[in-house]
Write an enzyme that holds these catalytic residues in place. Sequence first.
Site, PDB file in Angstrom:
ATOM      1  N   GLU A 154       0.803  -1.223   0.000  1.00  0.00           N
ATOM      2  CA  GLU A 154       0.000   0.000   0.000  1.00  0.00           C
ATOM      3  C   GLU A 154       0.838   1.277   0.000  1.00  0.00           C
ATOM      4  O   GLU A 154       0.716   2.128   0.882  1.00  0.00           O
ATOM      5  CB  GLU A 154      -0.966  -0.023   1.183  1.00  0.00           C
ATOM      6  CG  GLU A 154      -1.911  -1.214   1.126  1.00  0.00           C
ATOM      7  CD  GLU A 154      -2.812  -1.347   2.345  1.00  0.00           C
ATOM      8  OE1 GLU A 154      -2.782  -0.444   3.225  1.00  0.00           O
ATOM      9  OE2 GLU A 154      -3.544  -2.345   2.430  1.00  0.00           O
ATOM     10  N   ASN A 195       2.201  -4.503  -3.569  1.00  0.00           N
ATOM     11  CA  ASN A 195       0.812  -4.862  -3.303  1.00  0.00           C
ATOM     12  C   ASN A 195       0.014  -3.627  -2.876  1.00  0.00           C
ATOM     13  O   ASN A 195       0.508  -2.806  -2.109  1.00  0.00           O
ATOM     14  CB  ASN A 195       0.785  -5.914  -2.181  1.00  0.00           C
ATOM     15  CG  ASN A 195      -0.551  -6.603  -2.026  1.00  0.00           C
ATOM     16  OD1 ASN A 195      -1.103  -7.119  -2.981  1.00  0.00           O
ATOM     17  ND2 ASN A 195      -1.077  -6.623  -0.805  1.00  0.00           N
ATOM     18  N   HIS A 231     -10.433  -6.058  -2.446  1.00  0.00           N
ATOM     19  CA  HIS A 231     -11.454  -5.989  -1.401  1.00  0.00           C
ATOM     20  C   HIS A 231     -12.664  -5.301  -2.046  1.00  0.00           C
ATOM     21  O   HIS A 231     -12.745  -4.069  -2.100  1.00  0.00           O
ATOM     22  CB  HIS A 231     -10.946  -5.199  -0.197  1.00  0.00           C
ATOM     23  CG  HIS A 231      -9.795  -5.842   0.500  1.00  0.00           C
ATOM     24  ND1 HIS A 231      -9.891  -7.075   1.120  1.00  0.00           N
ATOM     25  CD2 HIS A 231      -8.513  -5.431   0.666  1.00  0.00           C
ATOM     26  CE1 HIS A 231      -8.724  -7.390   1.651  1.00  0.00           C
ATOM     27  NE2 HIS A 231      -7.855  -6.423   1.388  1.00  0.00           N
ATOM     28  N   GLU A 259      -5.879 -10.516  -2.020  1.00  0.00           N
ATOM     29  CA  GLU A 259      -6.647 -10.382  -0.774  1.00  0.00           C
ATOM     30  C   GLU A 259      -8.143 -10.326  -1.066  1.00  0.00           C
ATOM     31  O   GLU A 259      -8.866  -9.486  -0.532  1.00  0.00           O
ATOM     32  CB  GLU A 259      -6.212  -9.142   0.011  1.00  0.00           C
ATOM     33  CG  GLU A 259      -4.724  -9.107   0.336  1.00  0.00           C
ATOM     34  CD  GLU A 259      -4.316  -7.898   1.169  1.00  0.00           C
ATOM     35  OE1 GLU A 259      -5.200  -7.310   1.835  1.00  0.00           O
ATOM     36  OE2 GLU A 259      -3.117  -7.551   1.150  1.00  0.00           O
ATOM     37  N   ASP A 261     -11.962 -10.460  -1.123  1.00  0.00           N
ATOM     38  CA  ASP A 261     -13.226 -10.699  -0.446  1.00  0.00           C
ATOM     39  C   ASP A 261     -14.272  -9.790  -1.087  1.00  0.00           C
ATOM     40  O   ASP A 261     -13.931  -8.777  -1.709  1.00  0.00           O
ATOM     41  CB  ASP A 261     -13.150 -10.494   1.076  1.00  0.00           C
ATOM     42  CG  ASP A 261     -12.467  -9.199   1.496  1.00  0.00           C
ATOM     43  OD1 ASP A 261     -12.680  -8.163   0.837  1.00  0.00           O
ATOM     44  OD2 ASP A 261     -11.728  -9.216   2.492  1.00  0.00           O
TER      45      ASP A 261
END
Length: 445
Positions: A154, A195, A231, A259, A261
Site C-alpha cells: 500500500e 501490493n 477488497h 486479498e 473478499d
Amino acid sequence: MFRRLTAGAALLAAAALGLAGPASAADAPLRDLADARGIYLGTAVTGGKLTGAYADTAAAQFDSVTPGNEMKWGSVEPVRGQFSWTGADRVVDFAEAHGQRVRGHTLVWHSQLPSWVSNGTWTPDALRTVMTDHVTTEVSRYKGRIDHWDVVNEPLNEDGTLRQSVFGATLGESYIGDAFRAARAADPAAELYLNDYSTDGLGAKSDGMYALVERLLAQGVPVDGVGFQAHLILGQVPSTLEANLRRFADLGVDVAITELDIRMTLPATDAKLAQQKADYAAVTRACLAVTRCAGLTVWGFTDSDSWIPDFFPGQGAATPYDENLNPKPAYAGIAEALAPVTPPGPAGCTAAYTVQSQWGGGFTGQVTVRNTGTAPLTGWKVVWEYPAGQRVTQAWNATVTQTGTAVTAANLSYNGTVPAGGSATFGFNASWTGANPPPAVLTCT
C-alpha cells in the site's frame, strides 16, 4: 504436493456447487482445480486457529496460505532488534506439512508498525538502515520457504501519488527500491511483489501504480509481480479488471489477486449470495484469462475469520464459507470458474468431466459429450491428459484406452449419433495416488 479432501472437509464442500442442494462429497478440492488450470488458489489464515475443522478446510481446499498478521512488522519485531517468530513459524510449518506454498505478508507497510518505528524521529540514513535490516532479517529467516513476498504494501494514495508514511515522507520513493533490493539479496529465489488496494480496475490509483512499476523496472529494481488486493463490494467487480491485469503483465511482471473478499450489506439473502457467486467467478475468470496471473488468494475463507465486520459495520458475509465453515454459493462460483474448459470441436462437440464418487485409491468418473452444433454428430472421440498419474481401469458406454497419461474415449455403435442439442454420457473407474486433480482440457472431435 496436493492432498485429497479428508472425509470431514469433503462433506463441508458438498453443498457448495449450487445455490441449493448438496453435491457429491467427492467434488475436487479448489486447490486441485486451480492447479489443473495452472494457478494457485490461496487463503489468508490466522495462525492461532489452525486446528480442527478450520485447519482441515484450509489444508484441503487451498494450496497457498498467507499469514493474516503474523509476519507484519509489529508482530515480529515489536521491540527494536527483538524478534518473535512463534506465529509466523506456526503458519509456515502448517503450510509445509500440507504441501502448500506461503505468501509472506508483509515486510514494509505504513500500518501495524511498532510504535518505535512509526513514532521515531529518523534521519533518512537511519530509517533506511532500520528498514533494510528488518527486511533482511525476516526474509533470511524464511529463505527457501516463502514462495512470494509482499515486499512493500500500500505505497500509494487514492490519486496514485506516493503515500506520505514514515517511509514515504522520510525517504521518498527510494524506500521501495531499497526494500526490494534487500529482499532479493536475502532470498534470491523468492518472488517479490508490490501490493495495494483499489488498483483492481483502470483508474487514477492503478495508473499511479502502473507508472511506479515502470519507473522501478527502469531503475533495475527487482519487482517480480504486482498484487491486487480486490477488497470488493457486491456487484461491483470492475469491468476493466482483466484489462488492468493484462497491462501490468505486459510490463513483464507477474500479477496476482492477493486479498480477495466481496462484502455485502447484511443480512445475506439468496439474491445477494447468488450475486456474490457470480462476482467470485468473474474475478477468478479474469485471473485465468491473463497468462501471467500467478494465482488468487481469498482474504480469509470463512466469515468467522473476516476483517470486514470490524471495519465496515453492517457489512460482512464476504468470504466463500459461512461462520460455521459451510461452503456458500461463492465457493461454487470459484469452482465453476476453475472447471476444465473444453473448446468446441469442429462439429460443435464439447465434453464435460466430473468425478461421481471417490475412495482411497480409486474413483468413478463421468464424461458428458454434447453436440452444440446444428447438424448431428455421426461419431465422437474425447481425449484428455491426466495431470497426476491416474489410470483408467474399467469403462462403460465408450471404448476407453490409455497410453501413459493420455486417455482416448470413443463412442460405441449405439451412441455415436448425437443430434444437435443432444448429449451422450459414458463412465469409467480409475485409480489415483496422492492426488486426483481433473484434466485441464478435454478435446472432443
